[in-house]
Scaffold this motif. Structure first.
Motif: not given
Length: 464
Positions: A30-46
């Motif tokens: 149930e925690q997993f199901r909730k998490a995959i219905n949130n947007t993900s954070r943008t990340s970059i590698r310098v």
């Protein structure tokens, strides 16, 4: 996670729910199901080899020295720095490879990224190798190989060879590589949060199809690692069939030793173990309800010391249908003329000059005899009598360009240059001029006196 919000929930496939319930249990699912219905954070590698100051609000990624989460997603296309190869937009879980390389002190040498497009993991490997190794970045699908080539060129280190081959073509290179990375084509369960279409296309049949494809790839890749070298296998999926079962397949087919990666407990990365061939092997699974990243699985295996090692042999008379080798005397002249330090080896292809590291020349020659080359080293440009027509590839590389004047552009001017529009200014030097933004090279213009020609590649221009 300051800007996460709930997305409209897309129904998960019933068979996928059953699979995840078995893997996680009801409460955690149930925690997993909730998490995959949130947007993900943008990340970059310098890119550590280029000058770049991060100006956006950000937080470091725990397992990456060069990775950052951004508080908001900028309009990357309109940022000149990304076109100069100053950073790469990459999913945070994938950056765990950087931790693997550094924490295990994996020796540098000749590396292969077998399924490399679009280039995130290849640029990471390129940075790790620096001038102490050479990377073969391969992609079997032609249009994706073009995207890979563009990203390798922008990254600019000149230590990579881009190839366009099927894994079966690598047969003559058994025991050749110090490290082989296979980020395998998979059923994409780890992308369910970012891509609703991935949920709709998922099926158990597709999982089985992907597993069969992975076995075909790994049946080739497993033999390519030399004795005491490393094999890194990863997917963006959760199921055991494409992950733990692949460890079993590899260790039954080839002689490999287990590798355990040191973890910080606060990272919440799940370690899994597989008993095979009388040994315990390890895998690492990233769940979106536990880590700030997408779904990901990775394992590292070490080739046994008794395995085969293939070293390239010196070729008395190098012959290739397209490449022409430049010999030492002319190479010395080129080094002096271009302001290079003598550590390079030169080739011509279609009248254009290319430079690679002389330390890896024999490896490159071996590769060139068997692979379909899309790009290698740094393309410098063409020479007409005593004048150079410098290439865009040289412009964005880390190689010196001391013989050319530079002109610093404002952000607005840089965007216009990247759109391949005419630049209106009376301040350019005559001839070839290197355009820069925040001291990052962007490309060339040629000032003819009565007009200025913009030489930014037409196919790369900003269309936004």
């Amino acid at each position: 996670m300051p800007y996460l919000y709930a997305m409209p929930e897309t129904k998960l496939p019933v068979a996928f729910e059953s699979q995840m319930l078995e893997l996680l249990g009801k409460a955690e699912f149930e925690q997993f199901r909730k998490a995959i219905n949130n947007t993900s954070r943008t990340s970059i590698r310098v890119n550590p080899s280029k000058t770049f100051s991060l100006s956006w609000p950000s937080t470091p990624i725990a397992w990456s020295k060069t990775g950052f989460f951004l508080e908001e997603r900028p309009a990357f296309t309109l940022d000149p720095s990304i076109h100069a190869g100053a950073y790469y937009v990459q999913e945070a879980s994938s950056m765990f490879i950087e931790h693997i390389l550094h924490s295990l002190h994996i020796p540098k040498g000749i590396y292969l990224d077998l399924a490399a497009a679009p280039g995130g993991k290849s640029t990471l490997l390129s940075s790790y190798l620096g001038d102490e190794g050479m990377l073969i970045a391969n992609e079997v699908i032609q249009p994706r190989a073009q995207i890979l080539k563009e990203n390798i060129i922008k990254w600019g280190l000149g230590n990579a060879v881009v190839t366009n081959n099927d894994p079966e073509h690598f047969g003559p290179l058994e025991g050749f590589f110090d490290l082989v990375l296979v980020d395998a084509p998979c059923s994409g369960e780890g992308m369910f949060r970012k891509d609703a279409q991935a949920r709709e296309e998922w099926s158990l049949d597709n999982v089985q199809l992907c597993s069969a494809r992975q076995k075909r790839i790994m049946d080739q890749a497993g033999a390519l690692v030399k004795a005491d070298g490393y094999l890194v296998y990863s997917t963006c999926t959760f199921n055991e069939q494409e992950n733990e079962d692949m460890i079993r397949f590899l260790t039954e087919e080839f002689s490999y030793e287990p590798v355990r990666i040191p973890l910080d407990a606060g990272w919440n990365i799940r370690e899994t173990s597989v008993d095979s061939d009388g040994k315990t092997f390890y895998g690492y699974r990233f769940f979106p309800h536990l880590v700030e990243g997408e779904g990901f699985f990775i394992t590292v295996l070490k080739r046994s010391a008794e395995a085969y090692i293939q070293e390239p042999k010196r070729v008395k008379d190098f012959k290739h249908p397209y490449l022409k080798e430049i010999w030492n005397r002319e190479s010395s002249v080129l080094d002096e003329e271009l302001g290079f330090d003598g550590s390079g080896k030169y080739y011509t292809l279609n009248d254009s000059y290319f430079r690679i590291s002389i330390d890896w020349n024999l490896h490159f020659q071996k590769i060139s005899q068997h692979m379909s080359l899309k790009y290698f080293g740094v393309e410098l440009g063409k020479k007409q009598k005593n004048d150079w027509i410098p290439s865009h590839e040289w412009a964005v590389s880390v190689l010196p360009k001391n013989n050319f004047p530079t002109h610093e552009l404002s952000e607005a001017e840089a965007v216009e240059f990247l759109r391949k529009n005419d630049l209106v200014t009376d301040n350019f030097s005559t001839g070839w001029v290197l355009m820069t933004y925040k001291n990052l090279p962007l490309g060339w213009i040629k000032n003819l006196g009565n007009r200025v020609n913009n030489y930014y590649p037409k196919e790369w221009r900003i269309r936004m």
